[in-house]
Design a protein around this motif. Structure first.
Motif, PDB file in Angstrom:
ATOM      1  N   THR A  36       0.860  -1.193   0.000  1.00 17.13           N
ATOM      2  CA  THR A  36       0.000   0.000   0.000  1.00 17.13           C
ATOM      3  C   THR A  36       0.889   1.233   0.000  1.00 17.13           C
ATOM      4  OG1 THR A  36      -0.061   0.010   2.406  1.00 17.13           O
ATOM      5  CG2 THR A  36      -1.842  -1.131   1.304  1.00 17.13           C
ATOM      6  N   PRO A  38       2.884   3.363  -2.694  1.00 15.22           N
ATOM      7  CA  PRO A  38       3.404   3.742  -4.004  1.00 15.22           C
ATOM      8  C   PRO A  38       4.621   4.636  -3.844  1.00 15.22           C
ATOM      9  CG  PRO A  38       1.444   5.020  -3.469  1.00 15.22           C
ATOM     10  CD  PRO A  38       1.621   3.993  -2.388  1.00 15.22           C
ATOM     11  N   THR A  42       2.810  -1.626  -4.896  1.00 17.37           N
ATOM     12  CA  THR A  42       1.358  -1.483  -4.933  1.00 17.37           C
ATOM     13  C   THR A  42       0.800  -2.680  -5.702  1.00 17.37           C
ATOM     14  OG1 THR A  42       1.614  -0.148  -6.902  1.00 17.37           O
ATOM     15  CG2 THR A  42       1.160   1.038  -4.864  1.00 17.37           C
ATOM     16  N   VAL A  43      -0.525  -2.836  -5.611  1.00 20.27           N
ATOM     17  CA  VAL A  43      -1.164  -3.910  -6.374  1.00 20.27           C
ATOM     18  C   VAL A  43      -1.653  -3.321  -7.688  1.00 20.27           C
ATOM     19  CG1 VAL A  43      -3.064  -5.541  -6.427  1.00 20.27           C
ATOM     20  CG2 VAL A  43      -1.842  -5.133  -4.307  1.00 20.27           C
ATOM     21  N   GLU A  45      -3.857  -2.718 -10.621  1.00 20.38           N
ATOM     22  CA  GLU A  45      -5.303  -2.921 -10.760  1.00 20.38           C
ATOM     23  C   GLU A  45      -5.669  -3.944 -11.820  1.00 20.38           C
ATOM     24  OE1 GLU A  45      -8.389   0.180 -11.452  1.00 20.38           O
ATOM     25  OE2 GLU A  45      -6.701   1.351 -10.707  1.00 20.38           O
ATOM     26  N   SER A 167      -2.547   5.975   3.009  1.00 18.24           N
ATOM     27  CA  SER A 167      -3.758   6.552   2.408  1.00 18.24           C
ATOM     28  C   SER A 167      -4.570   7.271   3.473  1.00 18.24           C
ATOM     29  CB  SER A 167      -4.612   5.451   1.783  1.00 18.24           C
ATOM     30  OG  SER A 167      -3.836   4.637   0.963  1.00 18.24           O
ATOM     31  N   TYR A 191       2.705  11.111  -4.401  1.00 18.48           N
ATOM     32  CA  TYR A 191       1.473  11.725  -3.888  1.00 18.48           C
ATOM     33  C   TYR A 191       1.320  13.144  -4.416  1.00 18.48           C
ATOM     34  CZ  TYR A 191       0.347   7.902  -0.743  1.00 18.48           C
ATOM     35  OH  TYR A 191      -0.023   6.686  -0.241  1.00 18.48           O
ATOM     36  N   GLU A 194      -0.044  13.076  -7.834  1.00 25.10           N
ATOM     37  CA  GLU A 194      -1.414  12.604  -7.870  1.00 25.10           C
ATOM     38  C   GLU A 194      -2.383  13.666  -7.371  1.00 25.10           C
ATOM     39  OE1 GLU A 194      -3.594   9.941  -9.450  1.00 25.10           O
ATOM     40  OE2 GLU A 194      -1.433   9.605  -9.276  1.00 25.10           O
ATOM     41  N   PHE A 195      -1.955  14.426  -6.362  1.00 23.19           N
ATOM     42  CA  PHE A 195      -2.836  15.447  -5.784  1.00 23.19           C
ATOM     43  C   PHE A 195      -2.322  16.831  -6.159  1.00 23.19           C
ATOM     44  CE2 PHE A 195      -3.409  11.756  -3.028  1.00 23.19           C
ATOM     45  CZ  PHE A 195      -4.777  11.626  -3.076  1.00 23.19           C
TER      46      PHE A 195
ATOM     47  N   PHE B 507      -6.154  -0.979  -2.977  1.00 24.01           N
ATOM     48  CA  PHE B 507      -6.641  -0.219  -4.121  1.00 24.01           C
ATOM     49  C   PHE B 507      -6.511   1.279  -3.867  1.00 24.01           C
ATOM     50  CE2 PHE B 507     -10.131   1.965  -6.293  1.00 24.01           C
ATOM     51  CZ  PHE B 507      -9.758   1.712  -7.605  1.00 24.01           C
ATOM     52  N   GLN B 508      -6.813   1.664  -2.622  1.00 19.38           N
ATOM     53  CA  GLN B 508      -6.714   3.072  -2.247  1.00 19.38           C
ATOM     54  C   GLN B 508      -5.301   3.584  -2.458  1.00 19.38           C
ATOM     55  OE1 GLN B 508      -7.755   3.444   1.805  1.00 19.38           O
ATOM     56  NE2 GLN B 508      -9.078   5.190   1.451  1.00 19.38           N
ATOM     57  N   ALA B 509      -4.328   2.773  -2.044  1.00 20.12           N
ATOM     58  CA  ALA B 509      -2.940   3.201  -2.156  1.00 20.12           C
ATOM     59  C   ALA B 509      -2.514   3.282  -3.613  1.00 20.12           C
ATOM     60  CB  ALA B 509      -2.039   2.226  -1.407  1.00 20.12           C
ATOM     61  N   ALA B 510      -2.953   2.313  -4.409  1.00 15.73           N
ATOM     62  CA  ALA B 510      -2.487   2.261  -5.791  1.00 15.73           C
ATOM     63  C   ALA B 510      -3.160   3.316  -6.647  1.00 15.73           C
ATOM     64  CB  ALA B 510      -2.738   0.879  -6.365  1.00 15.73           C
ATOM     65  N   SER B 511      -4.419   3.640  -6.329  1.00 14.19           N
ATOM     66  CA  SER B 511      -5.179   4.524  -7.212  1.00 14.19           C
ATOM     67  C   SER B 511      -5.211   5.962  -6.702  1.00 14.19           C
ATOM     68  CB  SER B 511      -6.617   4.026  -7.323  1.00 14.19           C
ATOM     69  OG  SER B 511      -7.238   4.156  -6.061  1.00 14.19           O
ATOM     70  N   PHE B 512      -4.809   6.172  -5.452  1.00 14.86           N
ATOM     71  CA  PHE B 512      -4.864   7.498  -4.814  1.00 14.86           C
ATOM     72  C   PHE B 512      -6.278   8.034  -4.701  1.00 14.86           C
ATOM     73  CE2 PHE B 512      -0.660   7.217  -6.722  1.00 14.86           C
ATOM     74  CZ  PHE B 512       0.140   7.508  -5.636  1.00 14.86           C
TER      75      PHE B 512
END
Lengths: 249, 548
Positions: A36, A38, A42-43, A45, A167, A191, A194-195, B507-512
């Motif tokens: 968890t 990045p 990470t996994v 998707e 997260s 991060y 992403e943000f 999923f939260q971590a990978a997708s932000f």
């Protein structure tokens, strides 16, 4: 922005003697990781596979010393307890090498050195480290990490909010429950991208941590992995991976 | 319309909201991606799901057919239709497995693959990043599947024929068929790997299995608590506990082994695998004579010879801690000690603990005119209720399971899922025991007296008078426990079990994405718990059909 980081990643001298044939004979290594985080792990998707810098490093090492990595996704909370019970052969999960951890576990040579950073809301982007040290500001981090220890040093335990993954810490920052999140620089940039427009890496170049691969205390496997690590440092594979993930070289 | 009006109000709310929820998932890619991640829809899910549906339909019809053959006379129409359909469907599926095996094979392959031990099995090709079965193994799986489906078709046919047999043989055969078809249906639903919904399967199965085991354990605790002491109980149990303490003493008297620390402590010290933790710690923290209370690094070696060899061959090793008799090289001896080897020490301690505990329970029971086992069960319930579930899961999942693995020489190596299920069962069995006890104690004493005055034995009184009434009382709180369990399965992520909550985090971590995964997980949990709650309500209605 990570030039200094890569420059700091000094090549550690190898200690394993040449008498040691680094061949794990195709052994399947159970590798614990908390996917968890990045971009370290990470996994993915679409495929459901665990991907990231740590995974690529481990795959490259295993290519050199003939082992088969099998990544097992596990929560950070119990990761070292499970390692010491022998649930995993090793853990690679962006783990910083610290003296306290070295007392109970064995580390490989460092494979990267990261400096920690503080993520801020864009509105507070001109906050400085002294603002945090002055008190009254809160910091968030993940439980049981070196980031959490640093946060405690900076603002005191009562002003640190700990979360079980990053997260949640980022959400707390977005809610303005905390004024900053301490995180490894390697992830901070992910991060920030992403943000964009919401979060920014306001304070960088805090304490530097070497990251290592973790083994049960006394496990001889560490020698073989160190040999593989030295090999990928030498032939530039590791530099190539760093460049691929953080775009510096 | 009448069906619609009989729907439970909370389900009605969910049904009314369903179009919006479906619209949300269909139109928002964020939510759709969250759904895929949290449900755990894996690779190749489509074809696998098709195969699963076909096999599940056949298994369900086969079970209904076996059930129908037992209750032919009062069977409702739908059951009769399913029973008639079962044989052609089973034959059809069997033919399909020969004509077009590629339809069923993905599911069979994924079930077979995940039933193997992924780290040690020799049937898995690990040469590429994604592990697969070797092609010849796939062919064997296909043959196996064809054979199984053919056998199943024969079984369904025999279900029909079994009606011609004469009693009592007939009823035995029919019960046998029902168990057989029921077991295959159970395997498909609760044991086989669901590649198309891994997350849901884990959450739901962990809860179901834990619930069943917790109920059984809870009943055991209640049963123990109802034991009444007899005249010689204290004597017997006192003797047993003293016997246990005697066995423990015997193990403590066994000869000790002598170990020496040889070489130098400049670098690491080689420790033989299987050296007791306590001794290894003395070395690690320098608590031996001349160790100077400083920390030393250690390194594991497979046996004493290898440990001594490492002093020569491995640069980072300078000393070794080995049995005296193995040390023939004449290295300087730094420290000598003797201790009880683990194979004696562990049973000695275990017997001592059990003996002492039983002795305490016996004395406590004798003082209060209670049976020692009743005191023990009460003590267990009280203790377990006071420990947070997370701690129970960590404790049972790591050290306890490790101890079991060591004690059986690796014979009992439970999967993480099994450990988690056992931990949740043990934790909840304490609550269940209290619920059962309250239900049983709610039955007036007069009824027990009435039972015994009718000449019923204690067991008959319990089975015919107490239990039917008590069950009705405990159904609602038991349903509550189940829903609490479903939510507590999210704690299993510390044992590397990837349930729905863990997948949400990943999923939260990978997708932000901050909120879509939260909301999706919440909706999914609500759907599951409401489904279970409705099922429980239906059970309640059935058990309380006649009188309240």
């Amino acid at each position: 922005m990570f030039k200094h980081l890569i420059a700091a990643a000094t090549l550690a001298a190898m200690t394993a003697p040449a008498a040691f044939a680094a061949d794990l004979e195709g052994r399947v290594l159970k590798i614990g990781t908390d996917a968890t985080y990045p971009p370290m792990e990470t996994v993915d998707e679409t495929t459901g596979e665990i991907v990231g810098f740590d995974v690529d490093v481990m795959n490259a090492i295993c290519e050199r010393v003939n082992c088969v990595p099998n990544f097992v996704n596990t929560a950070w909370d119990g990761i070292f307890a499970a390692l010491q019970q022998g649930e995993f052969d090793l853990v690679i999960s962006g783990v910083s090498i610290t003296p306290e951890r070295e007392e109970t576990m064995d580390f490989s040579e460092p494979y990267i050195v990261v400096s920690q950073a503080i993520l801020l809301q864009v509105d507070n982007e001109d906050m400085t480290l002294d603002d945090f040290k002055a008190g009254g500001q809160k910091l968030a981090a993940q439980t049981g990490t070196t980031n959490a220890q640093l946060a405690e040093e900076l603002v005191g335990r009562e002003n640190v909010s700990l979360y079980d993954n990053f997260s949640a810490a980022i959400l707390a920052l977005q809610n303005a429950d905390v004024q900053g999140v301490i995180i490894d620089g390697t992830s901070a940039s992910a991060y920030e991208q992403e943000f964009a427009g919401e979060l920014t890496v306001g304070i960088t170049g805090l304490q530097s941590d070497p990251l290592g691969i973790v083994f049960q205390e006394g496990d001889p496997t560490v020698d073989a992995i160190n040999t593989g690590l030295a090999a990928i440092k030498e032939d530039g594979t590791l530099d190539k991976l760093m460049a691929q993930y953080w775009g510096t070289n | 319309m009448s069906r619609l009006s009989s729907i439970r109000p909370s389900n009605l709310v969910l049904l009314a909201a369903a179009p919006f929820i479906i619209y949300l998932f269909a139109t928002s890619s964020k939510y759709l991606r969250s759904l895929v991640a949290i449900l755990g829809i894996g690779n190749n899910a489509g074809p696998i799901f098709v195969g699963f549906l076909l096999i599940l339909t056949t298994a369900t019809l086969g079970y209904l057919c076996a059930r129908h053959s037992r209750f032919q006379l009062q069977a409702p129409a739908w059951l009769r239709v399913s029973a008639i359909a079962a044989f052609p469907v089973a034959v059809g599926l069997s033919i399909l497995s020969f004509v077009a095996p590629q339809i069923l094979l993905p599911f069979a392959e994924s079930v077979f693959f995940h039933a193997l031990n992924e780290n040690t099995s020799t049937l898995i090709d690990r040469s590429s990043q994604t592990w697969v079965l070797f092609p010849e193994v796939v062919n064997q799986v296909q043959t196996g599947l064809q054979i199984l489906l053919a056998i199943y078709a024969v079984v369904v046919a025999l279900c029909f024929v079994s009606g011609r047999l004469a009693n009592p043989l007939r009823s035995f055969v029919q019960i046998g068929f029902e168990v057989l078809t029921g077991a295959s249906l159970f395997y498909l639903m609760f044991m086989a790997h669901w590649q198309f919904a891994t997350g849901v399967a884990i959450t739901f199965r962990a809860a179901i299995f834990a619930y069943i085991f917790a109920a059984i354990l809870g009943l055991i605790w209640v049963g123990l608590q109802s034991f009444k002491p007899k005249a010689r109980t204290t004597m017997v149990y006192g003797a047993i506990s003293l016997g246990l303490l005697g066995v423990s003493t015997f193990f403590f008297m066994q000869p000790q082994v002598n170990y020496v620390l040889v070489g130098s402590t400049d670098a690491r010290i080689a420790i033989v695998r299987g050296t007791p933790q306590a001794q290894a710690d003395i070395i690690r923290f320098g608590e031996f004579e001349g160790g100077g209370e400083q920390n030393y690094r250690i390194r594991s070696a497979t046996d004493a010879a290898a440990a001594l060899e490492q002093i020569e061959t491995v640069d980072s090793v300078s000393g070794a801690f080995v049995p005296v008799e193995a040390h023939t090289q004449g290295y300087p001896v730094l420290w000598q000690t003797s201790f009880l080897p683990d194979k004696f020490r562990n049973p000695a301690l275990a017997f001592a603990v059990f003996g002492f505990l039983l002795l305490t329970l016996t004395i406590g029971g004798a003082q209060h005119k209670l049976h020692p086992l009743a005191v023990g069960a009460e003590f267990f319930v009280d203790t377990i209720r006071g420990i947070p579930m997370l701690v129970i899961i960590l404790y049972i999942g790591l050290p306890l399971a490790g101890a079991v693995k060591d004690a059986t020489g690796g014979g009992i190596d439970m999967t993480n899922m099994t450990r988690g299920i056992i931990a949740i069962s043990v934790g909840y069995s304490a609550y269940m025991a209290e619920i059962f006890r309250s239900g049983i104690e709610a039955i007036p004493k007069g009824q027990l007296e009435a039972g015994s005055s009718l000449g019923l034995s204690r067991w008959q009184t319990a089975r015919l008078i107490v239990l039917p009434q008590a069950l009705r009382i405990v159904t609602p709180p038991l349903g509550n426990e189940f829903i609490a369990m479903i939510k507590d399965t999210s704690l299993l992520s510390i044992l590397s079990v990837r349930d729905m909550t863990q997948r949400m985090r990943e999923f939260q971590a990978a997708s932000f994405l901050p909120f879509a995964p939260f909301n999706t997980a919440a909706i999914l949990y609500v759907v599951i718990t409401l489904g279970c709650a409705s099922f429980l309500k239906w059970i309640e209605r059935r058990t309380a059909k006649d009188d309240r």
